[in-house]
Every structure is written in C-alpha cells, then in structure tokens.
Design a protein around this motif. Structure first.
Motif, PDB file in Angstrom:
ATOM      1  N   ALA A  97      13.457  33.164  -0.032  1.00  0.00           N
ATOM      2  CA  ALA A  97      12.649  32.336   1.141  1.00  0.00           C
ATOM      3  C   ALA A  97      11.748  31.533   0.321  1.00  0.00           C
ATOM      4  N   ILE A  98      11.417  30.177   0.827  1.00  0.00           N
ATOM      5  CA  ILE A  98      10.543  29.233   0.406  1.00  0.00           C
ATOM      6  C   ILE A  98       9.617  28.908   1.316  1.00  0.00           C
ATOM      7  N   VAL A  99       8.307  29.101   0.975  1.00  0.00           N
ATOM      8  CA  VAL A  99       7.093  28.840   1.984  1.00  0.00           C
ATOM      9  C   VAL A  99       6.608  27.562   1.286  1.00  0.00           C
ATOM     10  N   PHE A 100       6.659  26.428   2.092  1.00  0.00           N
ATOM     11  CA  PHE A 100       5.912  25.177   2.024  1.00  0.00           C
ATOM     12  C   PHE A 100       5.201  24.683   3.049  1.00  0.00           C
ATOM     13  N   ALA A 101       4.327  23.667   2.924  1.00  0.00           N
ATOM     14  CA  ALA A 101       3.740  23.156   3.985  1.00  0.00           C
ATOM     15  C   ALA A 101       4.140  21.409   4.330  1.00  0.00           C
ATOM     16  N   LEU A 102       4.244  21.004   5.603  1.00  0.00           N
ATOM     17  CA  LEU A 102       4.450  19.632   5.928  1.00  0.00           C
ATOM     18  C   LEU A 102       2.924  18.993   6.208  1.00  0.00           C
ATOM     19  N   GLY A 103       2.891  18.052   6.935  1.00  0.00           N
ATOM     20  CA  GLY A 103       1.683  17.330   7.206  1.00  0.00           C
ATOM     21  C   GLY A 103       1.245  16.742   6.169  1.00  0.00           C
ATOM     22  N   GLY A 104      -0.166  16.655   5.897  1.00  0.00           N
ATOM     23  CA  GLY A 104      -0.609  15.784   4.639  1.00  0.00           C
ATOM     24  C   GLY A 104      -0.240  14.255   4.824  1.00  0.00           C
ATOM     25  N   LEU A 105       0.494  13.702   3.935  1.00  0.00           N
ATOM     26  CA  LEU A 105       0.910  12.486   3.732  1.00  0.00           C
ATOM     27  C   LEU A 105       2.361  12.286   4.234  1.00  0.00           C
ATOM     28  N   THR A 106       2.986  13.128   4.806  1.00  0.00           N
ATOM     29  CA  THR A 106       4.392  13.096   5.382  1.00  0.00           C
ATOM     30  C   THR A 106       4.400  12.333   6.376  1.00  0.00           C
ATOM     31  N   GLY A 107       5.136  11.312   6.638  1.00  0.00           N
ATOM     32  CA  GLY A 107       4.948  10.466   7.915  1.00  0.00           C
ATOM     33  C   GLY A 107       5.122   9.015   7.413  1.00  0.00           C
ATOM     34  N   ASN A 108       4.682   8.905   6.023  1.00  0.00           N
ATOM     35  CA  ASN A 108       4.966   7.768   5.248  1.00  0.00           C
ATOM     36  C   ASN A 108       6.166   7.928   4.526  1.00  0.00           C
ATOM     37  N   TYR A 109       7.044   6.772   4.621  1.00  0.00           N
ATOM     38  CA  TYR A 109       8.712   7.098   4.194  1.00  0.00           C
ATOM     39  C   TYR A 109       8.589   7.457   2.550  1.00  0.00           C
ATOM     40  N   TRP A 110       7.848   6.636   1.815  1.00  0.00           N
ATOM     41  CA  TRP A 110       8.039   6.822   0.555  1.00  0.00           C
ATOM     42  C   TRP A 110       7.313   8.527   0.216  1.00  0.00           C
ATOM     43  N   HIS A 111       6.332   8.933   0.864  1.00  0.00           N
ATOM     44  CA  HIS A 111       5.780  10.446   0.690  1.00  0.00           C
ATOM     45  C   HIS A 111       6.718  11.352   1.257  1.00  0.00           C
ATOM     46  N   ASP A 112       7.587  11.091   2.310  1.00  0.00           N
ATOM     47  CA  ASP A 112       8.429  12.062   2.829  1.00  0.00           C
ATOM     48  C   ASP A 112       9.562  12.513   1.606  1.00  0.00           C
ATOM     49  N   PHE A 113       9.788  11.464   1.037  1.00  0.00           N
ATOM     50  CA  PHE A 113      10.656  11.730  -0.132  1.00  0.00           C
ATOM     51  C   PHE A 113      10.024  12.434  -1.562  1.00  0.00           C
ATOM     52  N   SER A 114       9.023  11.699  -1.954  1.00  0.00           N
ATOM     53  CA  SER A 114       8.065  12.008  -3.110  1.00  0.00           C
ATOM     54  C   SER A 114       7.362  13.491  -2.765  1.00  0.00           C
ATOM     55  N   ASP A 115       6.610  13.708  -1.623  1.00  0.00           N
ATOM     56  CA  ASP A 115       5.948  14.826  -1.251  1.00  0.00           C
ATOM     57  C   ASP A 115       6.890  16.038  -0.756  1.00  0.00           C
ATOM     58  N   ALA A 116       8.115  15.930  -0.239  1.00  0.00           N
ATOM     59  CA  ALA A 116       8.511  16.996   0.634  1.00  0.00           C
ATOM     60  C   ALA A 116      10.283  16.968   0.257  1.00  0.00           C
ATOM     61  N   LEU A 117      11.006  16.050   0.199  1.00  0.00           N
ATOM     62  CA  LEU A 117      12.489  16.015   0.087  1.00  0.00           C
ATOM     63  C   LEU A 117      12.778  16.409  -1.232  1.00  0.00           C
TER      64      LEU A 117
END
Length: 484
Positions: free
Chosen positions: A184-204
């Motif tokens: 399993a991988i535990v991780f969090a969303l929210g934060g800066l996600t929702g900004n397109y660049w941060h969607d990739f840099s911070d999550a994907l």
C-alpha cells in the motif's frame, strides 16, 4: 501558475476526445490572485467544475461517478532553488525481514516518507500505521510525518507510524479486519493540488515514482481525498493501481499489508532524479512522459522531421494566458511565427478541457510556447525531441523558470529554449516608470522578500514581445527540427 489549457482555435488542431467518463467533466479554470506572505505566497482561486469524480462506496473505496466539486487551492513557492541530495535514512530499527522493519527518510528539503515492511496494519480513521513484530523488538518507537509532498503544508493530517514492542501488554496490536496481499501507499491530496502544475509536481510525478515498480498491484490509501481530482486524472491513477482508492480519513477497517509506504517523495520540482528512485528502478522523466503517451494512446513519439519532409510546416502551439503574465501582442507574434515557417494555433489557458483531449492536441504539435505559467506543464504530452519556448517575465526570474520548467523539460528530452524579456517588453515599465525599483533594481526587490517578487513580477506584469529580438529564438526552434 495558471490552469490547464483550451484546445487551439485552429480548426486543423481540433481533436475529438474519446467517449467515456472523462467527457462528463469540464474544468472551467480559475481566476487567481496573490496573497502576500513572508517567505511564501499563496494563490487562492475559484474553479467551477463538473468532473467525473470518485464517490465513496459502502466498503470505503471510491468509484467513478459525476460529482460537482469546488476545490480549494493554494500556491506555494520556495524562495530558493533546491535539489534534494542523498537523504539521511533512519533505519536503526531495521531487523531481519521476518520481524519487519521501518525505514524513514525525513531529511530531504521537501518530503518525509517511511517504508514499513512486515506485518503492517493501518487504521485509517486514527491515521496510524503499525508494525507488529513476529517476535519482539527491544523498544517501542514512533514516527509522525505528513504524507503530503511538502512537509510544511498546512491542513494536512499527520500519520503516526508505530513499531510495537510485542512484549508490551499496554499496546496490543489491532486485529486485522481486511487482509491484503499487495503493498500500500499512503499519501495526501489537497494542499496545492487543483493548480495544474502542482497536480503534476506534487502528486502525479511522485505517485508514478512510488507506484510504478508494482505494475498496478498496489493499494492507494488517500488522506484528505479530493474526489474531483481522482476523477480528473482517472486514466493515470487507474494505470498506477488496479484497485479502487480508499478514503483513509473515513476508513473504519484495520487493513493488513506486507508493506506500506507512507508519504510521497519529491526529488525536484516537477522532475525525477533517477538515483533516488525506490528499489533501484532509476526512473527518469522520460519514463513518466512515455507512461503518459501510453496512458492516453498518444500517436506521436517524435516531432516532424524537416530533413525528411522539408515541404511540411512544423506546428507551434502558442499559450495565451487570459490574466496576469499574458502576451498583449499575440496577432503580431502569430504573423512572425508564420512568416518564419510555422503553422500556428493559439491555446487559451483560461478554459479547461478533458485531460485526454488536451493531451492529444498538444501531442500533435512540434513546438509549445508560452510565458512562465502552468500551461507549460503540457510539455509532458509533447513527442520526445519537440521544442518548448519559455518566455521568462522581467525581474530576474530565470532561476525560478529553470527550476519549474527548464530542468524538467530537458530531462524529458525536449529541446528547451528560454527567452527572457527586457524591461521594454514588460508592461511594468509603463505602469511604474523607469525609475521605480521594480524596473531599475530587480535585485533589491528580491532582497525585500518573496512577497514583492510575486506581487510585481508574477502578478502584475504582462508581456509585449520585441519581434525583432525574438526572431532568433524562433530560428533556433526551426534549426532543431531541421536536425530531427
């Protein structure tokens, strides 16, 4: 930054996206403003959306259905350009595998992660991950980390990792209610996600690095879950995990796993450092972009070859921002690029489209050009060997431009061209006059703090390119495509 872009206005560039869940959402973008703070700044934006989203099932997992959602977003930027160095690892508790072990990495500039091996049990609602030893450890130990990619981000619940001492009657192991045979991988969303660049840099990107080794055989446990986000990027998430995501914060079950990774790790902004990939994978940004081309069935793996087809014109997508840092002489730039030999189409990043449709459109171009902003994130969909032209705003913003896009684009094996505008090409000159410190002495503005840098150089200036000065940059792009 900005939001993801609209398809080009050129009729030849129009692409019909495949039918399915993705056609049921529309990201209408957002209008952003700056909140000035010391050392960091935030962009608070609004985004009316009708996304294909994940909705909770009775078993605590999430399935994809329509959901209207208004995500909250912030934007945070580091003052300095930082790159992670080989991290310090706390593996003093490591024991033979049959007894389990905990290995935590907490010294990097961005992220904290812990890998737990053995009899590992998660209690989602309590935000705990517990290692139950087969025999005994000499002591009970605990680590507490934020599973979000940036450890300083507020509003993210912490997760406590506990290594039990099996001889302690005061802390018995929780009994399993669900047993999984995959990690399993535990991780969090929210934060800066929702900004397109941060969607990739911070999550994907970091989620790709963490999960790719498992070939889809991994369970995602998501804290601070954002259903609209999982819906928007469903195609990517589905390829990284074959299992429905679990809402960690509302999960009442005690889940047992052979291995759990808590937190995602960012090597650099919007980038991958091969040496830091887990389990010796040596992943790179080219692996990520190849994965996206496979995920969205993008047809082009290479740009036009002017050497083989000199009669054809290379295609240039011009990103035209609708708010701050917009280009004010777009028609003139289009004419200049067409005169130089390009076929040009304009993409307006004020309006969103389906990610798959946008990916297919960008992939059909040979050159992506725009002022520093989130629209340049779409470089991930270009064919390898294509060209990206980043127009850097006035104000000594080159280090930030290089960090956010320059280095990642090079690591994608794209040709990166950087055009830094002069004061004469910035609307700040007319707004403030030549004697204002913002124009006369940008270094003093940087010394005064990031708030003023963000206010003026990112938030208040637009761009009017000097076509004669810019012409050599277009020629460099053509020269590169002639060599393909």
């Amino acid at each position: 930054m900005g939001s993801d872009g609209k398809l080009p206005t050129s009729a030849a560039a129009a692409v019909k996206g495949p039918k399915g869940w993705a056609q049921r959402f529309l990201n209408v973008g957002f209008v952003a403003g700056f909140l000035l703070v010391l050392l960091t700044y935030a962009v608070f934006s609004q985004q009316s959306q009708r996304f294909g989203a994940v909705v909770a099932s009775p078993d605590g997992t999430y399935n994809f259905r329509l959901l209207n959602k208004l995500p909250e977003k912030q934007e945070w930027r580091p003052k300095a350009v930082v790159t992670e160095e080989p991290p310090k690892r706390d593996d003093t508790a490591a024991k033979p595998f049959d007894n389990g072990k905990v290995v935590c990495t907490t010294a990097g500039p961005y992220s904290e992660t812990c890998d737990v091996f053995g009899d590992v049990r998660t209690n989602g609602m309590a935000h705990t991950v517990t290692l139950v030893p087969a025999t005994s450890f000499t002591e009970r130990r605990e680590w507490t980390i934020k599973p979000y990619i940036r450890r300083t981000m507020s509003g993210i619940p912490e997760v406590t990792i506990t290594q039990l001492d099996s001889t302690s009657a005061s802390s018995p192991a929780p009994a399993c209610t669900v047993t999984h045979h995959v990690p399993a991988i535990v991780f969090a969303l929210g934060g800066l996600t929702g900004n397109y660049w941060h969607d990739f840099s911070d999550a994907l990107v970091p989620l790709f690095v963490a999960s790719r080794r498992y070939g889809g055989e991994v369970q995602l446990l998501v804290s601070n879950i954002q259903p609209w986000w999982l819906g928007k990027y469903e195609a990517i998430v589905r390829r990284l995990s074959k299992y429905d995501a679990v809402d960690l914060d509302r999960d009442e079950k005690i889940r047992c796993f052979p291995r759990v990774t808590v937190g995602l790790r960012m090597h650099k902004e919007f980038d991958i450092v091969p040496e830091f990939s887990p389990d010796g994978q040596r992943l790179a940004m080219t692996d990520f972009t190849a994965f996206l081309r496979e995920t969205y069935s993008l047809p082009r793996a290479a740009p036009i070859s002017l050497k083989q087809t000199p009669e054809k014109k290379p295609r240039l997508m011009l990103l035209h921002r609708g708010h701050y840092r917009k280009i004010v002489n777009v028609p003139e730039i289009v004419k200049a690029a067409e005169k130089a030999g390009f076929e040009v189409a304009i993409s307006d990043p004020r309006f969103g489209v389906q990610v798959e449709e946008l990916a297919r459109s960008v992939n059909s171009f040979d050159v992506l050009m725009g002022v520093h902003g989130a629209g340049l994130t779409n470089a991930v969909f270009l064919p390898k060997g294509a060209v990206v032209i980043q127009v850097v705003p006035y104000g000594k913003m080159e280090p930030l431009a290089k960090l956010d896009f320059g280095d990642p684009i090079v690591d994608m094996e794209l040709r990166y061209l950087e055009y830094s505008i002069t004061a004469q090409e910035s609307t700040l000159l007319e707004m403030l006059g030549p004697d204002h410190p913002v124009i006369k002495d940008p270094e003093s503005v940087h010394r005064s703090g990031w708030d003023k840098v963000a206010e003026y150089y990112l938030g208040k200036q637009d761009v009017k390119l000097d076509l004669e000065r810019f012409a050599p940059t277009l020629e460099l792009a053509l020269d590169h495509l002639r060599q393909q």
